[in-house]
Design a protein around this motif. Sequence first.
Motif, mmCIF file in Angstrom:
data_model
loop_
_atom_site.group_PDB
_atom_site.id
_atom_site.type_symbol
_atom_site.label_atom_id
_atom_site.label_comp_id
_atom_site.label_asym_id
_atom_site.label_seq_id
_atom_site.Cartn_x
_atom_site.Cartn_y
_atom_site.Cartn_z
ATOM 1 N N ILE A 306 105.403 19.074 -29.225
ATOM 2 C CA ILE A 306 104.035 18.585 -29.090
ATOM 3 C C ILE A 306 104.060 17.067 -29.171
ATOM 4 C CG2 ILE A 306 101.700 18.627 -30.044
ATOM 5 C CD1 ILE A 306 102.367 21.316 -31.310
ATOM 6 N N ALA A 307 103.367 16.419 -28.214
ATOM 7 C CA ALA A 307 103.365 14.958 -28.187
ATOM 8 C C ALA A 307 102.013 14.458 -27.722
ATOM 9 C CB ALA A 307 104.461 14.448 -27.269
ATOM 10 N N LEU A 308 101.668 13.238 -28.153
ATOM 11 C CA LEU A 308 100.480 12.524 -27.707
ATOM 12 C C LEU A 308 100.898 11.267 -26.984
ATOM 13 C CD1 LEU A 308 98.118 12.742 -30.829
ATOM 14 C CD2 LEU A 308 98.000 14.101 -28.729
ATOM 15 N N SER A 309 100.167 10.941 -25.905
ATOM 16 C CA SER A 309 100.461 9.732 -25.140
ATOM 17 C C SER A 309 99.163 9.012 -24.806
ATOM 18 C CB SER A 309 101.204 10.071 -23.839
ATOM 19 O OG SER A 309 102.443 10.671 -24.112
ATOM 20 N N GLY A 310 99.237 7.701 -24.774
ATOM 21 C CA GLY A 310 98.124 6.877 -24.338
ATOM 22 C C GLY A 310 98.614 5.862 -23.325
ATOM 23 N N ILE A 311 97.936 5.769 -22.176
ATOM 24 C CA ILE A 311 98.387 4.883 -21.102
ATOM 25 C C ILE A 311 97.251 3.925 -20.760
ATOM 26 C CG2 ILE A 311 99.277 4.749 -18.744
ATOM 27 C CD1 ILE A 311 100.146 7.665 -19.028
ATOM 28 N N GLY A 312 97.514 2.652 -20.946
ATOM 29 C CA GLY A 312 96.574 1.634 -20.490
ATOM 30 C C GLY A 312 97.092 1.017 -19.206
ATOM 31 N N TYR A 313 96.214 0.860 -18.214
ATOM 32 C CA TYR A 313 96.701 0.391 -16.915
ATOM 33 C C TYR A 313 95.772 -0.681 -16.378
ATOM 34 C CZ TYR A 313 93.000 3.333 -14.987
ATOM 35 O OH TYR A 313 91.785 3.894 -14.705
ATOM 36 N N GLY A 314 96.278 -1.439 -15.421
ATOM 37 C CA GLY A 314 95.490 -2.440 -14.712
ATOM 38 C C GLY A 314 96.031 -2.615 -13.314
ATOM 39 N N SER A 315 95.155 -2.673 -12.319
ATOM 40 C CA SER A 315 95.553 -2.855 -10.920
ATOM 41 C C SER A 315 94.792 -4.041 -10.346
ATOM 42 C CB SER A 315 95.266 -1.590 -10.108
ATOM 43 O OG SER A 315 95.991 -0.487 -10.615
#
Length: 457
Positions: A306-315
């Motif tokens: 079990i894992a948690l991920s957070g992705i912040g992005y910018g284009s």
Amino acid sequence: MVMMTYYTGPLMLISDDDKAKILRGLTEKKLKRMKKIELLPLLLVVLTCTVYRAGAQDLVLSPEKARSLALENNRNLKKAQKEIEAARAGKASAYALGKPTLDGSLGGFYFTEPLTAFLPEVMGNASLTVTQVLYSGGKVQNARKVADAALGLQNARKELTEDEVLLKTETAYWQVVDAKEKVILAKKYIQMLDTLSRDLKNSYDAGLTYKNDLLKVNVQQNEAELNLTKARDGVTMAKLSLAQLTGLGESEFDVQDNIPGGFNGVLKEETISALERRPEVDMLSKAVRINELQEKLLAGDRKPVIALSGIGYGSFGRNIDMTKGKDDMKGFVGMASLSIPIFDWGGRKQKVVEQRFKTDAQKIELDETKEQIMLEIRNVRLSLNQSAQQVALAQKSLQQAEENLRLNQDRFDAGTVLGKDVLEAQVLWQQAYSNLIDAKAGYRINEARYKKAIGDY
């Protein structure tokens, strides 16, 4: 080392030959003419150079110094230390498992038709991802325990290497001492034969003995000279071995000329307590532990993750945010994942079974090693006790041989025995002396073996 620095002029550069010429040229008449203040610096220069040269070659090793140099310079120990440092790095890596990870990425794109109908001609992307594993079937904890055990194993391996190096060094040291003692003995024996040869030559010239007695001594003299050459060669070879172990290379050194200390046997049985001090047992115990943990790690592959991920992005790109008509777009994505092993035809299960058999095999090796160590300790203890008895008997034999030689020499001087009787007594003395040297050196070597066997180095 004594250094005298009263004079620092050009005379400090004179050679040995020039110094000798200067001293020979100082006649009594010239010495009287020279002022003391002028003669003193010259003599100090000569003394300084001589003392400095002699001191540079006065390295005399004791057993303790030899062991210290071996521990400092041995390549195998340096290699073992590097392996410990690698294990420490592995431990640090294992302890980083289970902590959040942070990854970033950058990308740039150039598009042509027909993609430019939907995307900007030039676009850039950037993202930052944070991931935290919540549960992995115990693999993180077991990986850290494996790293701890691996570091302990490498420390035990270095300790074993140290014990082996110390035993080899001490053995080589006493072999050098033994060879040097044999040189001293050979010289004493030659002096005895030379004295006997002169006495027999005088008796033969006086017509008091036969020539064959003198020839027997001459033959023995030739053999004694050969034995002296062999003894000197033995010193050279033994020193080469010791130099290699201590890292001295081609440096000039010497060792103490005798074998001091007592030569007592061992009465106390130490097989059980010695097992706890032997690095081999520690190594194999750590290896068993690592195998057990590896089994748990493989079992963890059969459990969910079990894992948690957070992705912040910018284009960034012309009119990339089509909903708002902006040239930039930013956002965040949160994600939870659950990975569950379902079916793999029994592959993961069989890996666990395979590792379990390896663990059992390692335990059998550990038990076998313990039995071998107990047997080794008993054998070395018996050898050390036998060496103590050999030293005592050799000392007694030498005393008897010395008394026998003295009596035969007195009777020869009184004319009641022949030269061959003195020669036989000298041969017995030489053999007894040689046996005592070997017995003492053998005792010290067996003593070192016993210390290693009980883990007492």
